[in-house]
Design a protein around this motif. Sequence first.
Motif, PDB file in Angstrom:
ATOM      1  N   LEU A 142      50.005 -14.295  76.316  1.00 57.94           N
ATOM      2  CA  LEU A 142      51.195 -14.715  75.591  1.00 57.94           C
ATOM      3  C   LEU A 142      51.310 -13.944  74.280  1.00 57.94           C
ATOM      4  O   LEU A 142      50.312 -13.651  73.628  1.00 57.94           O
ATOM      5  CB  LEU A 142      51.147 -16.220  75.308  1.00 57.94           C
ATOM      6  CG  LEU A 142      51.007 -17.156  76.500  1.00 57.94           C
ATOM      7  CD1 LEU A 142      51.153 -18.607  76.043  1.00 57.94           C
ATOM      8  CD2 LEU A 142      52.001 -16.839  77.595  1.00 57.94           C
ATOM      9  N   THR A 143      52.544 -13.635  73.917  1.00 62.01           N
ATOM     10  CA  THR A 143      52.782 -12.990  72.627  1.00 62.01           C
ATOM     11  C   THR A 143      52.573 -14.023  71.515  1.00 62.01           C
ATOM     12  O   THR A 143      52.573 -15.237  71.760  1.00 62.01           O
ATOM     13  CB  THR A 143      54.218 -12.465  72.540  1.00 62.01           C
ATOM     14  OG1 THR A 143      55.122 -13.576  72.564  1.00 62.01           O
ATOM     15  CG2 THR A 143      54.530 -11.523  73.708  1.00 62.01           C
ATOM     16  N   GLU A 176      53.395 -19.574  69.533  1.00 61.38           N
ATOM     17  CA  GLU A 176      53.998 -20.461  68.537  1.00 61.38           C
ATOM     18  C   GLU A 176      54.970 -21.436  69.211  1.00 61.38           C
ATOM     19  O   GLU A 176      54.999 -22.630  68.882  1.00 61.38           O
ATOM     20  CB  GLU A 176      54.721 -19.638  67.471  1.00 61.38           C
ATOM     21  CG  GLU A 176      55.350 -20.491  66.377  1.00 61.38           C
ATOM     22  CD  GLU A 176      56.053 -19.649  65.325  1.00 61.38           C
ATOM     23  OE1 GLU A 176      56.755 -20.255  64.484  1.00 61.38           O
ATOM     24  OE2 GLU A 176      55.919 -18.412  65.345  1.00 61.38           O
ATOM     25  N   LEU A 177      55.770 -20.922  70.150  1.00 54.15           N
ATOM     26  CA  LEU A 177      56.690 -21.768  70.893  1.00 54.15           C
ATOM     27  C   LEU A 177      55.931 -22.842  71.667  1.00 54.15           C
ATOM     28  O   LEU A 177      56.291 -24.030  71.647  1.00 54.15           O
ATOM     29  CB  LEU A 177      57.525 -20.918  71.855  1.00 54.15           C
ATOM     30  CG  LEU A 177      58.414 -21.675  72.846  1.00 54.15           C
ATOM     31  CD1 LEU A 177      59.511 -22.434  72.112  1.00 54.15           C
ATOM     32  CD2 LEU A 177      59.019 -20.706  73.867  1.00 54.15           C
ATOM     33  N   GLN A 178      54.878 -22.438  72.343  1.00 57.43           N
ATOM     34  CA  GLN A 178      54.060 -23.367  73.112  1.00 57.43           C
ATOM     35  C   GLN A 178      53.448 -24.435  72.206  1.00 57.43           C
ATOM     36  O   GLN A 178      53.483 -25.630  72.509  1.00 57.43           O
ATOM     37  CB  GLN A 178      52.960 -22.596  73.841  1.00 57.43           C
ATOM     38  CG  GLN A 178      52.102 -23.423  74.781  1.00 57.43           C
ATOM     39  CD  GLN A 178      50.988 -22.580  75.381  1.00 57.43           C
ATOM     40  OE1 GLN A 178      50.154 -22.013  74.657  1.00 57.43           O
ATOM     41  NE2 GLN A 178      50.975 -22.465  76.699  1.00 57.43           N
ATOM     42  N   VAL A 207      61.122 -17.197  81.063  1.00 55.80           N
ATOM     43  CA  VAL A 207      59.671 -17.319  80.916  1.00 55.80           C
ATOM     44  C   VAL A 207      59.333 -18.222  79.743  1.00 55.80           C
ATOM     45  O   VAL A 207      58.483 -19.120  79.845  1.00 55.80           O
ATOM     46  CB  VAL A 207      59.020 -15.934  80.754  1.00 55.80           C
ATOM     47  CG1 VAL A 207      57.540 -16.074  80.390  1.00 55.80           C
ATOM     48  CG2 VAL A 207      59.166 -15.119  82.039  1.00 55.80           C
ATOM     49  N   ASP A 208      60.002 -18.018  78.620  1.00 57.11           N
ATOM     50  CA  ASP A 208      59.751 -18.858  77.446  1.00 57.11           C
ATOM     51  C   ASP A 208      60.131 -20.314  77.724  1.00 57.11           C
ATOM     52  O   ASP A 208      59.450 -21.246  77.268  1.00 57.11           O
ATOM     53  CB  ASP A 208      60.523 -18.336  76.246  1.00 57.11           C
ATOM     54  CG  ASP A 208      59.949 -17.028  75.706  1.00 57.11           C
ATOM     55  OD1 ASP A 208      58.831 -16.663  76.124  1.00 57.11           O
ATOM     56  OD2 ASP A 208      60.619 -16.381  74.888  1.00 57.11           O
ATOM     57  N   LEU A 209      61.217 -20.511  78.455  1.00 55.26           N
ATOM     58  CA  LEU A 209      61.637 -21.863  78.814  1.00 55.26           C
ATOM     59  C   LEU A 209      60.550 -22.580  79.604  1.00 55.26           C
ATOM     60  O   LEU A 209      60.245 -23.758  79.364  1.00 55.26           O
ATOM     61  CB  LEU A 209      62.929 -21.812  79.633  1.00 55.26           C
ATOM     62  CG  LEU A 209      63.459 -23.151  80.142  1.00 55.26           C
ATOM     63  CD1 LEU A 209      63.945 -24.020  78.996  1.00 55.26           C
ATOM     64  CD2 LEU A 209      64.575 -22.932  81.161  1.00 55.26           C
ATOM     65  N   ILE A 210      59.919 -21.863  80.544  1.00 53.48           N
ATOM     66  CA  ILE A 210      58.866 -22.452  81.375  1.00 53.48           C
ATOM     67  C   ILE A 210      57.644 -22.796  80.523  1.00 53.48           C
ATOM     68  O   ILE A 210      57.018 -23.846  80.702  1.00 53.48           O
ATOM     69  CB  ILE A 210      58.491 -21.486  82.513  1.00 53.48           C
ATOM     70  CG1 ILE A 210      59.667 -21.324  83.476  1.00 53.48           C
ATOM     71  CG2 ILE A 210      57.258 -21.966  83.258  1.00 53.48           C
ATOM     72  CD1 ILE A 210      60.158 -22.595  84.088  1.00 53.48           C
TER      73      ILE A 210
END
Length: 445
Positions: free
Chosen positions: A7-8, A13-15, A75-78
């Motif tokens: 992950l970037t 951070e999103l996670q 991908v970010d949504l998932i």
Amino acid sequence: MAIDFTLTPEQRELQASTRAFARDILAPVVRAADAEADPLRAFQMTKEAYVQAYRAGIAFCMLPTQYGGGGVSNVDLILAAEEVCAVDPGFACTILVNGLGLMPVWYWGSDEQKDRFLRAATSDPTGEYIVGYAVSEPAGSPGGTANFDAPDASPVGIGVTATLDGDHYVLNGRKYWPCNVAGWDGQGANASIVVVRTDPSKGGTEGLSAIMIERGTPGVSFNLISKMGHRLTPNAEIVFTDARVPANNLVEGTRGNGDLLINRNFAWSGPVAGIAAVGVARTAYESALEWARTYTAGGPSPIINHQNVGYVLGDVAARIEMCRCFCWKTAHFLDQHDYHGELIGAMCKIQCTELMFDAVYKCMQVVGVNSLDKQHEFEKLLREAAVLPLYDAGNFGMQRRRVHGVLASPDYNPRALMDDEFVPFTKFMETIDTVPTYQETPLPV
């Protein structure tokens, strides 16, 4: 390297931020809301969490930034969805349906419709704006919606009709199971997209369209449905009785193509349902592992030291990783191919939801009879896991038929997904299984 599962920093951070929201804001209301007998009241108990999700940019993260949305990739949504689903997949479903209701406007709506509906959704100062998605119809004979795209005229497939009368469409009929449509008070969402039959003389491959219904439309009423799982998301019956809707609310690009809207929507939601199953199974696995580390069952040491327990939990852990990767791949495919993934989206939804249901039950077997005690969370996890193969275009009702339709095409390339090639989905592929292709013959006397 081309394939990298790291992950970037932005994704981490999103996670982390979504995990904190789910843990600190959502989790405290889940138990009480799930236990509430009144489905509308149960949903209302999540309102504060929803408003905070709205203000954090979660509620409409899937919409493009051009219209005030979060502009996140699939991908970010998932990645974010797994964290919410690990706490409650019903709440996550409420967020998902915002996308199912508005993304078709983004795909096929006029500039005026995009401005009117998308900007309204992302600029609500109260943070309560919610959107419904209405396709499913009541059971009966005829009834249901699994064969929504059958090429026969009414009464086969979609039964809600929209008849043009001057500058309005007049809607009549019933929907059953749509999510979010009743809104926070049972009187209607801010807006809902409804798939209707605009040409009763034609079947689902030609006669269906989508129209936006706004809150307060006369002739529209709602009845909430009480469910065994996903109790934090609201499902309802809608009754249309000569409901008059402005003709310019018809999403023009869906005219005669409401069937393709349904398939594209469920392609997008396939990995979201899949990751919901992963999130539920992850929680069951972590709980069962913790149990096994401390529970002795009357023996001299914790049961994790027994071979069978270790093997079962190891298999569950592997399945979770497999399904998570499948969801990531499916989301990546959608990002690469303009949100089209009718084949892989269906495959992902089928396999992940069914494998993860078994994974949850395996965890319950590890815990044993104590998993039935409601002081633990397994009974809720099993109820939630049971929903996932059945909802969002049921695996047996629609998803497998979508896969079958693609595979039966003479142009299908069996290595397309492996090579990340676009896989078209056409009306020809829809009609598979909807029309009998055999004739019954009498048994020999």
